[in-house]
Design an enzyme around this catalytic site. Structure first.
Site, PDB file in Angstrom:
ATOM      1  N   ARG B  55       0.806  -1.222   0.000  1.00 24.21           N
ATOM      2  CA  ARG B  55       0.000   0.000   0.000  1.00 24.21           C
ATOM      3  C   ARG B  55       0.842   1.277   0.000  1.00 24.21           C
ATOM      4  O   ARG B  55       0.302   2.374  -0.190  1.00 24.21           O
ATOM      5  CB  ARG B  55      -0.896   0.039   1.250  1.00 24.21           C
ATOM      6  N   HIS B 170     -18.511  16.974  26.193  1.00 18.87           N
ATOM      7  CA  HIS B 170     -17.946  18.082  26.966  1.00 18.87           C
ATOM      8  C   HIS B 170     -18.412  19.414  26.342  1.00 18.87           C
ATOM      9  O   HIS B 170     -18.241  19.620  25.133  1.00 18.87           O
ATOM     10  CB  HIS B 170     -16.416  18.009  26.950  1.00 18.87           C
ATOM     11  N   ASP B 322     -10.012  23.079  29.991  1.00 21.73           N
ATOM     12  CA  ASP B 322     -11.098  22.845  30.948  1.00 21.73           C
ATOM     13  C   ASP B 322     -11.242  21.364  31.264  1.00 21.73           C
ATOM     14  O   ASP B 322     -11.467  20.966  32.416  1.00 21.73           O
ATOM     15  CB  ASP B 322     -12.413  23.394  30.391  1.00 21.73           C
TER      16      ASP B 322
END
Lengths: 377, 377
Positions: B55, B170, B322
């Site tokens: 490949r 989130h 955060d």
């Protein structure tokens, strides 16, 4: 508050339905196996009734074990009463509100609902699916049948329609679902709460439906995450799919296999939650409680419980009323996504709204010889 | 604010990685095809390199078309710099924070990251997956490799660990993702906004992984619904899966097929959104932009755009900071769900945390002869 020239606002509560008595089982199964939008069999007019007849005795036995029939009509009527009572307060401009149950494979059918609406003088109608997550196999089939039924009983010009086609993340619905999960968790000892695996189980779909682009698994995932957010993701949980039958490959993982595997991994406490149903019926009372209860027991899961279905939970009636009130106030025909056909769809009937209250975009169908497989009446 | 005896807090940013130059393509593919946690081949030590070598030329050509290499390291370092800068302000008690990139199949590897952390005097470390949605094929494989690498370089006693194993819902991440979707929508004419179909595309997985109980598709669904909620569900959208290869059946619907089908249905405007990636790499720059761009064009989709990847978006760096600050403050080893093995899992290494900062439940593995298929070093 009624405006005489428009009559009450009619809310059609659409669901699969279930046989009320053991004698209803055979006609119910025959109607199910005749639904070409869900099941496409060779020689369907002959093979459908044959399969239905062959399964009748076993399914009758299942209904016998849960009291002789499905409680889905009673629960739906209870939910409908609570909903319209609240709606009359929430949305006086569209009052009075009346609800009409339309089951897909058993009385009261769409035809029955439509005729009752006409008799009551309804002109503004809302087709309100009782499946929170959209699938062409459930909501899609029910809506297509509603429009066909309206033509059959010559009421296709009578009502102005809009559709509530999905509500997987409606805050009130998620609140109510979370309440049932908390009730389920309360069935385990306080000091064993951390040990409980929550298995959210939904009815499976054949993979060909998934590959066509059905929205169902993503909407199941969305509901479950909304519930788990409200529980601060504090519990272990997973999603699995139940009720697969026949030779084709279905969406997994299978609930039955998951229970066996959790048992093999020495998990002792499982709470199963029916996340795609709004009331008890054969898939909760028999499949989850009895059949999978035995599977869990045999696998060594000592504590196996099911969260109660939404049934007569007042918070759920609040949610239903809020859904309809918000929908009526918005004046929309449907969600933006209802008009978006599954990419692989070849059914010309799909994604219709009869005499829509507002315009909506409906994606064209791909021309294909398969189109003629679908029912036109 | 540094406490000298614990050193800086180390944040390991884990991702697949990608070849930086055309010469890196072959070793990258060889490492990928040697990963028994993702690909299990007969005679893997021989067949893996064989497939990788075969490949290489084609994949080199793809990288050539996007500028000669993957930008994933540059973007990850940019995001890491923004993250630690914010973290030092957000969480002075754990400052200073340093980030270390750990790619799965290319430098910088886990070994490189661990050795750099040791040199910097880190003792408290966070393994932070850069895949928002959890899958054993991505985050799971990266974490297992991290623990193995720690043993290989004899650093398995050095650090106290915790893991950020998933963050599909989130709020900061969803806000940032929504911002990229809005930027994508802005590429279409104002008066054509209603005509745009948003196709959220994620890397597919073999169905055997799904049937084992992988959380990935539900977490993809959850992210997409959070984004669509922020867009008031005003646009048509769907989820599809890209990059399936080989003879086994993968989770659908396929992004390529979906584009062809939308074109056949006369849809003119498609916005594609890579929802499971946090920066540009070969699957966005080549597969989505070039390959699927040609597919879309050939199918008659006149306006085909991609939402920008998160890349250097400041809102995304806010989200990363955060996530880590909240995680550090909670003092947890991982999410409750990380310890819950997939029901069908037989890999004894899965769901580990080396020297965890806090206790966590880890489900036992099912004894099976297949267990020995997995790498131990």
């Amino acid at each position: 508050m009624t405006t005489p020239d428009r009559g009450p606002t009619g809310i059609v509560m659409m669901n699969l339905g279930g046989p009320r008595t053991l004698d209803d089982v055979n006609p119910f199964l025959r109607a199910l196996f005749a639904d070409r939008e869900i099941i496409q069999l060779p020689l369907q007019n002959w093979l459908g009734p044959f399969i239905a007849d062959r399964r009748t005795k076993k399914i009758q036995q299942h209904y016998g074990e849960i009291g002789g029939g499905s409680p889905i009509l009673d629960w739906t009527e209870c939910q409908g009463r609570g909903m319209v009572e609240r709606l009359d307060r929430l949305s006086p401009a569209t009052a009075p509100h009346r609800f009409y149950v339309a089951f897909r494979y058993i009385e009261p059918t769409s035809e029955t609902a439509l005729q009752a609406m006409a008799a009551d003088g309804v002109t503004r109608a809302v087709a309100f699916t009782q499946y929170p997550q959209f699938s062409c196999s459930t909501t899609g089939s029910s809506l297509n049948e509603l429009w066909r039924a309206a033509r059959r009983v010559n009421l296709h010009e009578r009502f102005t329609w809009s559709v509530i086609d999905r509500w997987p993340t409606h805050p009130g619905f998620v609140d109510a679902m979370t309440e049932t999960v908390r009730q389920g968790l309360a069935k385990f000892d306080d000091d064993a709460q951390d040990d409980v695996v929550i298995v959210f189980s939904a009815h499976s779909l054949p993979l060909d439906v998934i590959d066509r682009g059905d929205a169902y698994p993503a909407e199941i995932g969305a509901t479950v995450h909304e519930v788990m957010q409200r529980l601060d993701y504090r519990h272990e949980y997973l999603i699995s799919y139940q009720s697969d039958v026949g030779p084709v490959r279905w969406l997994g993982p299978s609930t039955e296999k998951v229970l066996k595997e959790l048992g093999a991994k020495k998990r002792q406490r499982v709470l199963v939650v029916g996340v795609a149903f709004t009331s008890d019926h054969i898939e909760t009372l028999h499949e989850l409680d009895i059949e999978y209860g035995e599977v869990a027991h045999a696998a060594g899961i000592a504590h196996f419980h099911r969260a109660p279905a939404l049934n007569d939970l007042p918070a759920f009636q609040d949610a239903l009323a809020d859904l309809v009130a918000t929908h009526l106030a918005a004046g929309e025909a449907c969600t933006a996504n209802y008009g978006l056909r599954c990419p692989g769809c070849v059914n010309p009937q799909c994604r219709n709204v009869l005499k829509p209250v507002a315009s909506f975009r409906r994606t064209a169908v791909t021309p294909s010889p398969k189109n003629k497989l679908y029912p036109t009446r």
